[in-house]
Write an enzyme that holds these catalytic residues in place. Sequence first.
Site, PDB file in Angstrom:
ATOM      1  N   GLY A  49      18.110  -1.234  19.843  1.00 33.94           N
ATOM      2  CA  GLY A  49      18.174  -0.948  18.118  1.00 33.94           C
ATOM      3  C   GLY A  49      17.744  -1.900  17.120  1.00 33.94           C
ATOM      4  CD1 TRP A  51      11.883  -0.705  16.201  1.00 36.34           C
ATOM      5  CD2 TRP A  51      11.066   1.757  14.848  1.00 36.34           C
ATOM      6  NE1 TRP A  51      10.460  -1.126  15.541  1.00 36.34           N
ATOM      7  CE2 TRP A  51       9.549   0.624  15.328  1.00 36.34           C
ATOM      8  CE3 TRP A  51      11.271   3.028  14.582  1.00 36.34           C
ATOM      9  CZ2 TRP A  51       8.801   1.043  15.590  1.00 36.34           C
ATOM     10  CZ3 TRP A  51       9.862   3.314  14.603  1.00 36.34           C
ATOM     11  CH2 TRP A  51       9.122   2.455  15.591  1.00 36.34           C
ATOM     12  CG  ASP A  69      17.209   5.248  23.798  1.00 36.63           C
ATOM     13  OD1 ASP A  69      16.984   4.840  23.060  1.00 36.63           O
ATOM     14  OD2 ASP A  69      17.835   6.017  25.393  1.00 36.63           O
ATOM     15  CG  ASP A  88      16.798  14.704  26.832  1.00 33.98           C
ATOM     16  OD1 ASP A  88      15.773  14.838  25.426  1.00 33.98           O
ATOM     17  OD2 ASP A  88      16.276  14.969  27.425  1.00 33.98           O
ATOM     18  CG  ASP A 110       9.113   2.252  18.647  1.00 36.75           C
ATOM     19  OD1 ASP A 110       8.076   1.993  19.247  1.00 36.75           O
ATOM     20  OD2 ASP A 110       9.903   0.982  19.821  1.00 36.75           O
ATOM     21  CE  LYS A 150       6.635   2.759  21.949  1.00 37.78           C
ATOM     22  NZ  LYS A 150       7.213   2.045  22.123  1.00 37.78           N
TER      23      LYS A 150
HETATM   24  C1  SAM Z   1      10.734   1.506  23.444  1.00 39.93           C
HETATM   25  S1  SAM Z   1      12.471   2.170  23.379  1.00 39.93           S
HETATM   26  C2  SAM Z   1      12.570   1.865  21.271  1.00 39.93           C
HETATM   27  C3  SAM Z   1      13.305   0.764  21.050  1.00 39.93           C
HETATM   28  C4  SAM Z   1      13.204   0.911  19.683  1.00 39.93           C
HETATM   29  N1  SAM Z   1      12.809   0.915  18.573  1.00 39.93           N
HETATM   30  C5  SAM Z   1      14.348  -0.621  19.137  1.00 39.93           C
HETATM   31  O1  SAM Z   1      12.695  -1.862  18.270  1.00 39.93           O
HETATM   32  O2  SAM Z   1      14.755  -1.497  19.467  1.00 39.93           O
HETATM   33  C6  SAM Z   1      11.831   3.010  23.405  1.00 39.93           C
HETATM   34  C7  SAM Z   1      13.561   4.322  24.058  1.00 39.93           C
HETATM   35  O3  SAM Z   1      13.312   5.724  24.151  1.00 39.93           O
HETATM   36  C8  SAM Z   1      14.040   6.589  25.016  1.00 39.93           C
HETATM   37  N2  SAM Z   1      13.920   7.443  25.138  1.00 39.93           N
HETATM   38  C9  SAM Z   1      12.859   8.265  25.621  1.00 39.93           C
HETATM   39  N3  SAM Z   1      13.108   9.554  25.738  1.00 39.93           N
HETATM   40  C10 SAM Z   1      13.503   9.778  25.415  1.00 39.93           C
HETATM   41  C11 SAM Z   1      14.771  10.889  24.484  1.00 39.93           C
HETATM   42  N4  SAM Z   1      14.479  12.105  25.265  1.00 39.93           N
HETATM   43  N5  SAM Z   1      15.787  11.495  24.456  1.00 39.93           N
HETATM   44  C12 SAM Z   1      16.703  10.141  23.264  1.00 39.93           C
HETATM   45  N6  SAM Z   1      15.957   8.641  24.110  1.00 39.93           N
HETATM   46  C13 SAM Z   1      15.188   9.190  24.823  1.00 39.93           C
HETATM   47  C14 SAM Z   1      13.850   5.296  26.075  1.00 39.93           C
HETATM   48  O4  SAM Z   1      15.676   5.287  26.454  1.00 39.93           O
HETATM   49  C15 SAM Z   1      13.939   3.806  25.290  1.00 39.93           C
HETATM   50  O5  SAM Z   1      15.811   3.517  25.141  1.00 39.93           O
END
Ligand code: SAM
Length: 195
Positions: A49, A51, A69, A88, A110, A150
């Site tokens: 979290g 961002w 998420d 999702d 991200d 990203k």
């Molecule tokens: C790198 S982390 C994000 C970090 C966040 N921006 C932060 O600053 O704390 C990427 C996230 O994308 C989520 N994610 C990946 N595919 C997803 C989807 N289809 N739906 C929802 N979330 C997804 C993952 O569960 C993960 O928690």
Amino acid sequence: MFKVKDHYYHKAKSENYLARSIYKLEEIDQKYKILKPGDNVIDLGYFPGSWSQYTAPKVGPDGKVFAIDIQPVNKKLQLPNLKTFEMDIFNLKGPQDLGHDHLFDVVLSDMAPKTTGIKTVDQARSLDLIESVFKLLPILLKPNGHFVIKVFDSHDAQVFLKANKKLFKEMNYLKPKSTRSISKEFFVIAKSFIG
Ligand SMILES: C[S@@+](CC[C@H](N)C(=O)[O-])C[C@H]1O[C@@H](n2cnc3c(N)ncnc32)[C@H](O)[C@@H]1O
């Protein structure tokens, strides 16, 4: 999230941010002026979290952040203008699923796919994810809205981005200073959605 204990890890800890990725969004926003007071923002793949922690105060009391998420909601993340959802993002039909009546001013992503360590597989998964997020834009992003995503670099990703440049008035790429030097990730900062 805090895997490599470098300068940004310690900075994030001492400033009470949930992940070092905060500094990527901060640099992007300072350079490209993505967020403004009153904006309604959707943060795709927000967990844990950082961002959202950066965005919520930037949009202020007249703005809102909708953070989604696939992971269970992070209860440590509580801010007055933030709503978190366990979902999702590819099940999302539009802002109404989140109790919001309008398209968003800003879409942030991200998100990262699960990595395998096999370069070609990871690049392909990343591109799949990016293509799917681009497909969602018409049901999420307002005309003239801004978008940050990203990307893991690959030839195919470059081709895809070039082909979709025309969806926005402006498209920029940035590898933030806080991104580890060995990382192949960069960010696309796309301004003024034409659709
Ligand atoms: C790198 S982390 C994000 C970090 C966040 N921006 C932060 O600053 O704390 C990427 C996230 O994308 C989520 N994610 C990946 N595919 C997803 C989807 N289809 N739906 C929802 N979330 C997804 C993952 O569960 C993960 O928690």
